[in-house]
Design an enzyme around this catalytic site. Structure first.
Site, PDB file in Angstrom:
ATOM      1  N   HIS A   1      -0.331  -2.792  -0.762  1.00 21.15           N
ATOM      2  CA  HIS A   1       0.552  -1.629  -0.593  1.00 21.15           C
ATOM      3  C   HIS A   1       1.342  -1.809   0.699  1.00 21.15           C
ATOM      4  O   HIS A   1       0.841  -2.359   1.670  1.00 21.15           O
ATOM      5  CB  HIS A   1      -0.294  -0.342  -0.499  1.00 21.15           C
ATOM      6  CG  HIS A   1       0.489   0.888  -0.750  1.00 21.15           C
ATOM      7  ND1 HIS A   1       1.233   1.513   0.226  1.00 21.15           N
ATOM      8  CD2 HIS A   1       0.688   1.595  -1.884  1.00 21.15           C
ATOM      9  CE1 HIS A   1       1.821   2.565  -0.286  1.00 21.15           C
ATOM     10  NE2 HIS A   1       1.517   2.648  -1.558  1.00 21.15           N
TER      11      HIS A   1
ATOM     12  N   ASP B   1      -2.505   2.306  -8.764  1.00 21.28           N
ATOM     13  CA  ASP B   1      -2.252   1.795 -10.115  1.00 21.28           C
ATOM     14  C   ASP B   1      -3.391   0.989 -10.693  1.00 21.28           C
ATOM     15  O   ASP B   1      -3.359   0.622 -11.868  1.00 21.28           O
ATOM     16  CB  ASP B   1      -0.981   0.926 -10.094  1.00 21.28           C
ATOM     17  CG  ASP B   1       0.238   1.771  -9.788  1.00 21.28           C
ATOM     18  OD1 ASP B   1       0.951   1.470  -8.824  1.00 21.28           O
ATOM     19  OD2 ASP B   1       0.432   2.778 -10.511  1.00 21.28           O
TER      20      ASP B   1
HETATM   21  C1  SDX Z   1       3.181   1.918  -5.739  1.00 19.84           C
HETATM   22  O1  SDX Z   1       5.399   2.853  -1.455  1.00 19.84           O
HETATM   23  C2  SDX Z   1       4.624   3.631  -2.125  1.00 19.84           C
HETATM   24  O2  SDX Z   1       4.120   4.629  -1.646  1.00 19.84           O
HETATM   25  C3  SDX Z   1       4.433   3.238  -3.584  1.00 19.84           C
HETATM   26  C4  SDX Z   1       3.398   4.006  -4.376  1.00 19.84           C
HETATM   27  C5  SDX Z   1       3.798   5.443  -4.590  1.00 19.84           C
HETATM   28  O3  SDX Z   1       2.911   6.273  -4.843  1.00 19.84           O
HETATM   29  O4  SDX Z   1       5.031   5.711  -4.607  1.00 19.84           O
HETATM   30  O5  SDX Z   1       2.158   3.989  -3.682  1.00 19.84           O
HETATM   31  C6  SDX Z   1       3.210   3.402  -5.763  1.00 19.84           C
HETATM   32  O6  SDX Z   1       4.205   1.330  -5.888  1.00 19.84           O
HETATM   33  C7  SDX Z   1       1.885   1.207  -5.480  1.00 19.84           C
HETATM   34  C8  SDX Z   1       2.042  -0.333  -5.425  1.00 19.84           C
HETATM   35  C9  SDX Z   1       2.030  -0.848  -6.853  1.00 19.84           C
HETATM   36  N1  SDX Z   1       2.425  -2.276  -6.885  1.00 19.84           N
HETATM   37  C10 SDX Z   1       1.524  -3.218  -7.200  1.00 19.84           C
HETATM   38  O7  SDX Z   1       0.317  -3.017  -7.383  1.00 19.84           O
HETATM   39  C11 SDX Z   1       2.133  -4.606  -7.352  1.00 19.84           C
HETATM   40  C12 SDX Z   1       1.280  -5.617  -6.574  1.00 19.84           C
HETATM   41  N2  SDX Z   1       1.462  -5.325  -5.135  1.00 19.84           N
HETATM   42  C13 SDX Z   1       2.431  -6.152  -4.415  1.00 19.84           C
HETATM   43  O8  SDX Z   1       3.600  -6.393  -5.158  1.00 19.84           O
HETATM   44  C14 SDX Z   1       2.627  -5.645  -2.982  1.00 19.84           C
HETATM   45  O9  SDX Z   1       1.381  -5.413  -2.462  1.00 19.84           O
HETATM   46  C15 SDX Z   1       3.502  -4.453  -2.705  1.00 19.84           C
HETATM   47  C16 SDX Z   1       4.866  -4.599  -3.295  1.00 19.84           C
HETATM   48  C17 SDX Z   1       2.882  -3.217  -3.226  1.00 19.84           C
HETATM   49  C18 SDX Z   1       3.617  -4.329  -1.188  1.00 19.84           C
HETATM   50  O10 SDX Z   1       4.428  -5.350  -0.794  1.00 19.84           O
HETATM   51  P1  SDX Z   1       4.660  -5.686   0.772  1.00 19.84           P
HETATM   52  O11 SDX Z   1       4.283  -4.628   1.719  1.00 19.84           O
HETATM   53  O12 SDX Z   1       6.029  -6.208   0.837  1.00 19.84           O
HETATM   54  O13 SDX Z   1       3.524  -6.761   0.945  1.00 19.84           O
HETATM   55  P2  SDX Z   1       3.780  -8.178   1.454  1.00 19.84           P
HETATM   56  O14 SDX Z   1       4.570  -8.880   0.408  1.00 19.84           O
HETATM   57  O15 SDX Z   1       4.319  -8.099   2.835  1.00 19.84           O
HETATM   58  O16 SDX Z   1       2.273  -8.744   1.444  1.00 19.84           O
HETATM   59  C19 SDX Z   1       1.695  -9.296   2.555  1.00 19.84           C
HETATM   60  C20 SDX Z   1       0.925 -10.524   2.020  1.00 19.84           C
HETATM   61  C21 SDX Z   1       1.852 -11.574   1.419  1.00 19.84           C
HETATM   62  O17 SDX Z   1       1.200 -12.824   1.544  1.00 19.84           O
HETATM   63  P3  SDX Z   1       1.632 -13.789   2.834  1.00 19.84           P
HETATM   64  O18 SDX Z   1       3.122 -14.010   2.697  1.00 19.84           O
HETATM   65  O19 SDX Z   1       1.227 -13.039   4.063  1.00 19.84           O
HETATM   66  O20 SDX Z   1       0.809 -15.047   2.577  1.00 19.84           O
HETATM   67  O21 SDX Z   1       0.046 -10.121   0.959  1.00 19.84           O
HETATM   68  C22 SDX Z   1       0.428 -10.774  -0.250  1.00 19.84           C
HETATM   69  C23 SDX Z   1       1.863 -11.235  -0.056  1.00 19.84           C
HETATM   70  O22 SDX Z   1       2.128 -12.380  -0.876  1.00 19.84           O
HETATM   71  N3  SDX Z   1       0.303  -9.806  -1.310  1.00 19.84           N
HETATM   72  C24 SDX Z   1      -0.310 -10.040  -2.468  1.00 19.84           C
HETATM   73  C25 SDX Z   1      -0.257  -8.841  -3.176  1.00 19.84           C
HETATM   74  N4  SDX Z   1       0.404  -7.923  -2.449  1.00 19.84           N
HETATM   75  C26 SDX Z   1       0.765  -8.528  -1.293  1.00 19.84           C
HETATM   76  N5  SDX Z   1      -0.899 -11.148  -2.950  1.00 19.84           N
HETATM   77  C27 SDX Z   1      -1.448 -11.057  -4.193  1.00 19.84           C
HETATM   78  N6  SDX Z   1      -1.445  -9.919  -4.936  1.00 19.84           N
HETATM   79  C28 SDX Z   1      -0.857  -8.799  -4.460  1.00 19.84           C
HETATM   80  N7  SDX Z   1      -0.827  -7.700  -5.195  1.00 19.84           N
END
Ligand code: SDX
Length: 428
Positions: free
Chosen positions: A307, A364
């Site tokens: 998140h 989710d």
């Molecule tokens: C919602 O914003 C809100 O409030 C949203 C929400 C709401 O109620 O409105 O809460 C609803 O959208 C919840 C989130 C649902 N999405 C998912 O479950 C999809 C999977 N999650 C990722 O896509 C991600 O975690 C995000 C999009 C939710 C957050 O993205 P960020 O903050 O841009 O995270 P990041 O890309 O900076 O992550 C940091 C690290 C990265 O790795 P490094 O580059 O440091 O090596 O964590 C990794 C990312 O690759 N990472 C994940 C991951 N989420 C982040 N790796 C594997 N699986 C994941 N789900």
């Protein structure tokens, strides 16, 4: 601006010290007002708005490190356990929980606006039957502008108030119609004698042929709680979209349609559908370990995890998991996908890759399993999220209109070509 501290940040630009005001809110980090950098011919730079406050708000507070979510000061776990969704709607819209009399009046007002203009049915006929219900929602909710646009002066508080009620009341009807259309069943009219969640499930699963259809109260209660858990979430991508569209003076139906479109993405509200697809692809517990290796090599993401704000447990995920256990036990369902999800969670919570990145289950991760138990098809999961979030979108739209606002117009760091002269094609 109601938050102030008198504190200042000092920025040295062009050998000059620029004093930038710092404001404090009730909770959360102080903010630095950076607009004066413009006078020094600078823009700030923050792609994805990782560290940017776009507005002042009194609606929802999130502490991502502590896993705290408050709606008008009330913790989400208390609201999920003790309030029903329309009470939470009243709270988000008005800032206080309703008295018994206010709740009775508000519930009746909403339930008496659940019907849609009968001509709206014709908008559905423009879609193929296999259209994704979110595509139908984007189109039909946007089309509401055509029905109410002339009667809507966004500067008139009375117009804004009735529009909020209309949207909260009609969104379940339109959502259920989006489902019925894709399965080729006749639309079911709303029933004012049922409560909000019960009425939605009635419109989803009753048919004219089954006059004795009754909604299972366990499922209605779970549905109502799922609505509450999705009601609002501060300045997330879809809410920020609604605010940005609203800042142009666009009518709220168009703004909510924009919010629905933004929510659809798998990184946002589309994640609940993506979680079930991921569990289907993994299939069995034996496949979890190799799948997690693909996550670590970034071939795939662990949907329902991570998140932008929560770097601890999403408090909604905890309530969702508890509801999941209650519903499956009450229905006597032993869903292998729940066991799969729990194995994924167990591995992720103990694996350094996820621990280092502070990746925890979000709202989710478990919602899809409950929705499946209720009988909601996967393609409708994000529609459920949009239905529930409409009150949050509208509350932020109303808050934006309750005080002077400026059109949202970010700038950029331009790295394209410097100015150059056109050369005719035969000279290139
Ligand atoms: C919602 O914003 C809100 O409030 C949203 C929400 C709401 O109620 O409105 O809460 C609803 O959208 C919840 C989130 C649902 N999405 C998912 O479950 C999809 C999977 N999650 C990722 O896509 C991600 O975690 C995000 C999009 C939710 C957050 O993205 P960020 O903050 O841009 O995270 P990041 O890309 O900076 O992550 C940091 C690290 C990265 O790795 P490094 O580059 O440091 O090596 O964590 C990794 C990312 O690759 N990472 C994940 C991951 N989420 C982040 N790796 C594997 N699986 C994941 N789900």
């Amino acid at each position: 601006m109601s938050g102030t501290t008198g504190k200042k940040a000092v920025l040295t630009l062009n050998d000059k010290n620029i004093e930038l005001p710092i404001y404090s809110g009730t909770l959360g980090p102080d903010v630095i007002d950076v607009k004066d950098v413009l006078a020094q011919d600078y823009f700030t730079f923050d792609p994805g708005f990782m560290a940017t406050s776009s507005c002042e708000s009194k609606i929802t507070f999130i502490d991502g490190d502590k896993g705290v979510l408050l709606h008008r000061g009330y913790p989400i776990a208390q609201l999920a356990e003790k309030a029903d969704y329309l009470e939470v709607c009243y709270l988000l819209l008005n800032g206080e929980l309703p008295t018994a009399a206010q709740k009775k009046e508000f519930d009746a007002l909403v339930m008496n606006h659940t019907m849609v203009h009968d001509q709206l049915r014709k908008f559905f006929e423009g879609f193929r039957r296999d259209a994704h219900p979110m595509a139908v929602m984007c189109g039909v909710v946007g089309a509401l502008s055509a029905f109410y646009h002339d009667g809507l002066d966004v500067a008139d508080p009375k117009h804004r108030e009735i529009t909020a009620i209309r949207l909260i009341a009609k969104i379940p009807t339109i959502a259920a119609m989006s489902y019925k259309y894709t399965v080729g069943q006749p639309f079911m009219y709303p029933r004012n004698d049922l409560d909000y969640a019960e009425n939605f499930l009635h419109m989803m699963f009753a048919t004219p042929a089954d006059r004795d259809y009754k909604v299972n109260p366990i499922l209605a209660k779970a549905m109502d709680r799922i609505f509450t858990l999705h009601a609002d979430h501060e300045q997330n991508a879809s809410t920020s979209t609604v605010r940005m569209a609203g800042s142009t003076g666009a009518n709220p139906y168009a703004c909510i349609a924009a919010g629905i479109a933004a929510l659809w993405g798998p990184a946002h509200g589309g994640a609940n559908e993506a979680v079930l697809k991921m569990l289907d692809e993994i299939g069995t517990i034996e496949n979890v370990a190799p799948f997690m290796e693909k996550v670590k090599t970034k071939e795939v993401k662990l949907m329902g995890f991570g998140h932008r704000v929560y770097k601890n447990f999403d408090p909604r995920a905890k309530v969702m998991k508890q509801t999941c256990d209650e519903v499956l036990e009450a229905l006597g369902i032993n869903d292998p996908q729940l066991a799969l999800a729990m194995e994924l969670e167990k591995i992720a919570l103990s694996d350094p890759y996820f621990i280092e990145r502070k990746l925890y289950p979000n709202v989710d991760f478990y919602s899809g399993i409950i929705l499946k138990a209720i009988g909601i098809p996967t393609s409708m999961f994000t529609v459920i999220f949009a239905l529930a979030r409409t009150v949050g979108w509208i509350s932020h739209w109303l808050e934006m209109h309750s005080a002077p606002y400026k059109i949202a117009r970010p700038r950029q760091l331009y790295t394209g070509p410097a100015q150059r002269d056109f050369v005719a094609v035969d000279k290139r």
